[in-house]
Design a protein around this motif. Structure first.
Motif, PDB file in Angstrom:
ATOM      1  N   ASN A  41       0.868  -1.159   0.017  1.00  0.00           N
ATOM      2  CA  ASN A  41       0.397   0.440  -0.392  1.00  0.00           C
ATOM      3  C   ASN A  41       0.862   1.113  -0.090  1.00  0.00           C
ATOM      4  O   ASN A  41       0.630   2.608   0.688  1.00  0.00           O
ATOM      5  N   GLN A  42       1.832   0.952  -0.304  1.00  0.00           N
ATOM      6  CA  GLN A  42       2.689   2.630  -0.550  1.00  0.00           C
ATOM      7  C   GLN A  42       3.365   2.519  -2.108  1.00  0.00           C
ATOM      8  O   GLN A  42       3.748   1.134  -2.436  1.00  0.00           O
ATOM      9  N   GLN A  43       3.655   3.361  -2.461  1.00  0.00           N
ATOM     10  CA  GLN A  43       3.912   3.765  -3.482  1.00  0.00           C
ATOM     11  C   GLN A  43       5.915   3.799  -3.580  1.00  0.00           C
ATOM     12  O   GLN A  43       6.440   4.736  -3.486  1.00  0.00           O
ATOM     13  N   GLY A  63      -2.768  10.924  -4.950  1.00  0.00           N
ATOM     14  CA  GLY A  63      -3.682  10.083  -3.811  1.00  0.00           C
ATOM     15  C   GLY A  63      -2.911   8.833  -3.412  1.00  0.00           C
ATOM     16  O   GLY A  63      -3.710   7.769  -1.815  1.00  0.00           O
ATOM     17  N   VAL A  64      -1.665   8.266  -3.190  1.00  0.00           N
ATOM     18  CA  VAL A  64      -0.668   7.527  -2.546  1.00  0.00           C
ATOM     19  C   VAL A  64       0.127   7.970  -1.869  1.00  0.00           C
ATOM     20  O   VAL A  64       1.410   8.881  -2.312  1.00  0.00           O
ATOM     21  N   PRO A  65       0.453   7.734  -0.902  1.00  0.00           N
ATOM     22  CA  PRO A  65       1.377   7.979   0.096  1.00  0.00           C
ATOM     23  C   PRO A  65       2.593   7.242  -1.122  1.00  0.00           C
ATOM     24  O   PRO A  65       2.755   5.887  -1.049  1.00  0.00           O
ATOM     25  N   SER A  66       3.589   7.786  -0.726  1.00  0.00           N
ATOM     26  CA  SER A  66       4.655   7.140  -1.580  1.00  0.00           C
ATOM     27  C   SER A  66       6.473   7.154  -0.472  1.00  0.00           C
ATOM     28  O   SER A  66       6.620   7.961   0.440  1.00  0.00           O
ATOM     29  N   ILE A  67       7.561   6.626  -1.402  1.00  0.00           N
ATOM     30  CA  ILE A  67       8.373   6.707  -0.772  1.00  0.00           C
ATOM     31  C   ILE A  67       9.591   6.612  -2.154  1.00  0.00           C
ATOM     32  O   ILE A  67       9.169   5.952  -3.048  1.00  0.00           O
ATOM     33  N   LEU A  68       9.857   7.909  -2.349  1.00  0.00           N
ATOM     34  CA  LEU A  68      11.302   8.091  -2.940  1.00  0.00           C
ATOM     35  C   LEU A  68      12.785   7.206  -2.514  1.00  0.00           C
ATOM     36  O   LEU A  68      13.236   8.002  -2.045  1.00  0.00           O
ATOM     37  N   ARG A  69      12.983   5.877  -3.461  1.00  0.00           N
ATOM     38  CA  ARG A  69      14.203   5.487  -3.333  1.00  0.00           C
ATOM     39  C   ARG A  69      14.671   6.409  -4.276  1.00  0.00           C
ATOM     40  O   ARG A  69      15.367   5.720  -4.951  1.00  0.00           O
ATOM     41  N   VAL A  70      16.377   6.849  -3.829  1.00  0.00           N
ATOM     42  CA  VAL A  70      17.149   7.456  -4.435  1.00  0.00           C
ATOM     43  C   VAL A  70      18.129   6.999  -4.622  1.00  0.00           C
ATOM     44  O   VAL A  70      19.161   5.957  -3.298  1.00  0.00           O
ATOM     45  N   SER A  71      19.138   5.926  -5.252  1.00  0.00           N
ATOM     46  CA  SER A  71      20.147   4.290  -5.335  1.00  0.00           C
ATOM     47  C   SER A  71      21.711   5.571  -5.418  1.00  0.00           C
ATOM     48  O   SER A  71      21.104   6.062  -6.431  1.00  0.00           O
ATOM     49  N   GLU A 102       9.925  10.416   1.805  1.00  0.00           N
ATOM     50  CA  GLU A 102       8.964  10.202   2.793  1.00  0.00           C
ATOM     51  C   GLU A 102       8.698  11.102   1.884  1.00  0.00           C
ATOM     52  O   GLU A 102       8.802  12.040   1.648  1.00  0.00           O
ATOM     53  N   ILE A 103       7.224  10.752   0.771  1.00  0.00           N
ATOM     54  CA  ILE A 103       6.252  12.156   0.748  1.00  0.00           C
ATOM     55  C   ILE A 103       5.150  11.760   0.415  1.00  0.00           C
ATOM     56  O   ILE A 103       4.813  10.597   0.468  1.00  0.00           O
ATOM     57  N   PRO A 104       4.570  12.618   0.938  1.00  0.00           N
ATOM     58  CA  PRO A 104       2.765  12.417   1.746  1.00  0.00           C
ATOM     59  C   PRO A 104       1.994  12.225   0.140  1.00  0.00           C
ATOM     60  O   PRO A 104       2.523  13.060  -0.856  1.00  0.00           O
ATOM     61  N   ALA A 105       0.775  11.531   0.459  1.00  0.00           N
ATOM     62  CA  ALA A 105      -0.319  11.607  -0.512  1.00  0.00           C
ATOM     63  C   ALA A 105       0.318  12.993  -1.665  1.00  0.00           C
ATOM     64  O   ALA A 105      -0.571  14.286  -1.359  1.00  0.00           O
ATOM     65  N   GLN A 106      -0.305  13.051  -2.839  1.00  0.00           N
ATOM     66  CA  GLN A 106       0.005  13.807  -3.470  1.00  0.00           C
ATOM     67  C   GLN A 106      -1.289  14.098  -4.409  1.00  0.00           C
ATOM     68  O   GLN A 106      -2.069  13.317  -4.988  1.00  0.00           O
ATOM     69  N   THR A 107      -1.843  15.353  -4.717  1.00  0.00           N
ATOM     70  CA  THR A 107      -2.939  15.557  -5.332  1.00  0.00           C
ATOM     71  C   THR A 107      -2.399  15.441  -6.314  1.00  0.00           C
ATOM     72  O   THR A 107      -1.767  15.463  -7.771  1.00  0.00           O
ATOM     73  N   ALA A 108      -3.133  15.204  -7.946  1.00  0.00           N
ATOM     74  CA  ALA A 108      -3.136  14.472  -8.850  1.00  0.00           C
ATOM     75  C   ALA A 108      -3.410  16.549 -10.169  1.00  0.00           C
ATOM     76  O   ALA A 108      -3.669  17.588  -9.424  1.00  0.00           O
ATOM     77  N   GLY A 109      -1.943  16.318 -10.640  1.00  0.00           N
ATOM     78  CA  GLY A 109      -1.803  17.368 -11.206  1.00  0.00           C
ATOM     79  C   GLY A 109      -0.301  17.918 -10.378  1.00  0.00           C
ATOM     80  O   GLY A 109      -0.070  18.819 -10.851  1.00  0.00           O
ATOM     81  N   GLY A 119      22.564  22.790  -9.184  1.00  0.00           N
ATOM     82  CA  GLY A 119      21.415  23.011 -10.081  1.00  0.00           C
ATOM     83  C   GLY A 119      21.152  22.714 -11.447  1.00  0.00           C
ATOM     84  O   GLY A 119      20.905  23.130 -12.445  1.00  0.00           O
ATOM     85  N   MET A 120      22.518  22.108 -11.649  1.00  0.00           N
ATOM     86  CA  MET A 120      22.898  21.107 -13.145  1.00  0.00           C
ATOM     87  C   MET A 120      21.834  20.024 -13.122  1.00  0.00           C
ATOM     88  O   MET A 120      21.764  19.913 -14.660  1.00  0.00           O
ATOM     89  N   TYR A 121      22.068  19.010 -12.506  1.00  0.00           N
ATOM     90  CA  TYR A 121      21.145  17.913 -13.087  1.00  0.00           C
ATOM     91  C   TYR A 121      19.644  17.947 -11.819  1.00  0.00           C
ATOM     92  O   TYR A 121      19.647  18.432 -11.125  1.00  0.00           O
ATOM     93  N   SER A 122      18.669  17.909 -12.784  1.00  0.00           N
ATOM     94  CA  SER A 122      16.908  17.790 -12.354  1.00  0.00           C
ATOM     95  C   SER A 122      16.558  16.843 -12.317  1.00  0.00           C
ATOM     96  O   SER A 122      16.839  15.705 -13.087  1.00  0.00           O
ATOM     97  N   PHE A 123      15.153  16.323 -12.203  1.00  0.00           N
ATOM     98  CA  PHE A 123      14.376  15.504 -12.092  1.00  0.00           C
ATOM     99  C   PHE A 123      13.167  16.342 -11.825  1.00  0.00           C
ATOM    100  O   PHE A 123      13.022  17.294 -11.092  1.00  0.00           O
ATOM    101  N   SER A 124      12.121  15.430 -12.589  1.00  0.00           N
ATOM    102  CA  SER A 124      10.594  15.451 -11.863  1.00  0.00           C
ATOM    103  C   SER A 124       9.502  15.079 -11.619  1.00  0.00           C
ATOM    104  O   SER A 124      10.101  13.497 -12.430  1.00  0.00           O
ATOM    105  N   ILE A 125       8.452  14.551 -10.554  1.00  0.00           N
ATOM    106  CA  ILE A 125       7.898  13.595 -11.173  1.00  0.00           C
ATOM    107  C   ILE A 125       6.114  13.828 -10.565  1.00  0.00           C
ATOM    108  O   ILE A 125       6.255  14.485  -9.839  1.00  0.00           O
ATOM    109  N   SER A 126       5.608  13.499 -11.510  1.00  0.00           N
ATOM    110  CA  SER A 126       4.738  14.128 -11.694  1.00  0.00           C
ATOM    111  C   SER A 126       3.814  12.573 -11.120  1.00  0.00           C
ATOM    112  O   SER A 126       3.351  12.060 -11.488  1.00  0.00           O
ATOM    113  N   PHE A 127       2.324  13.689 -10.427  1.00  0.00           N
ATOM    114  CA  PHE A 127       1.801  12.825 -10.113  1.00  0.00           C
ATOM    115  C   PHE A 127       0.273  13.051 -11.044  1.00  0.00           C
ATOM    116  O   PHE A 127      -0.627  14.244 -11.420  1.00  0.00           O
ATOM    117  N   GLU A 128      -0.463  11.657 -11.113  1.00  0.00           N
ATOM    118  CA  GLU A 128      -1.940  12.078 -12.138  1.00  0.00           C
ATOM    119  C   GLU A 128      -2.670  10.895 -11.832  1.00  0.00           C
ATOM    120  O   GLU A 128      -2.566   9.882 -10.618  1.00  0.00           O
TER     121      GLU A 128
END
Length: 128
Positions: A41-43, A63-71, A102-109, A119-128
């Motif tokens: 039950n965790q993303q 809408g799902v609690p998430s974990i960003l797992r950085v290796s 830990e990333i709390p549940a995010q709203t769509a969009g 600031g050379m390297y970046s990433f993004s996570i979109s929640f849908e």
């Protein structure tokens, strides 16, 4: 005449090699969704940090609690210093290992953006 032929062939080989290398560079490819899984039950959103962040774009479920797992694996460049302003997160990652954020549940969009310390390297996570 023969030297012109050799120079032309060398130029073609160099151009072809450059194009192939650029197309195989992880920084130029964007993967969405393939690094996201649901466990108990965790993303889990998997991210690799070394010479940048890979994948650079991810799509996750809203809408799902998430974990960003950085290796990290021998990461000594600026991508080892991670900043996620919207989560008020800033930390130096271990050179080798896994860091769970830990990333709390995010709203769509919603989109969460992260960068390295410079600031050379970046990433993004979109929640849908």
């Amino acid at each position: 005449m023969q030297s012109k032929y050799i120079l032309a062939m060398a130029a073609i080989i160099l151009i072809t090699g450059t194009v192939l290398i650029k197309n195989n560079n992880p920084a130029t490819t964007e993967t969405t969704g393939e690094n996201v899984s649901i466990v108990a039950n965790q993303q889990i959103i998997a991210l690799e940090a070394k010479g940048g962040f890979f994948p650079t774009m991810s799509v996750a479920n809203a809408g799902v609690p998430s974990i960003l797992r950085v290796s990290t694996n021998g990461t000594y460049d600026c991508s080892s210093a991670l900043s996620i302003p919207s989560l008020s997160y800033r930390a130096n990652l271990p050179p080798t290992g896994t860091t769970d954020i830990e990333i709390p549940a995010q709203t769509a969009g919603t989109t969460i953006n992260g960068t390295c310390s410079m600031g050379m390297y970046s990433f993004s996570i979109s929640f849908e």
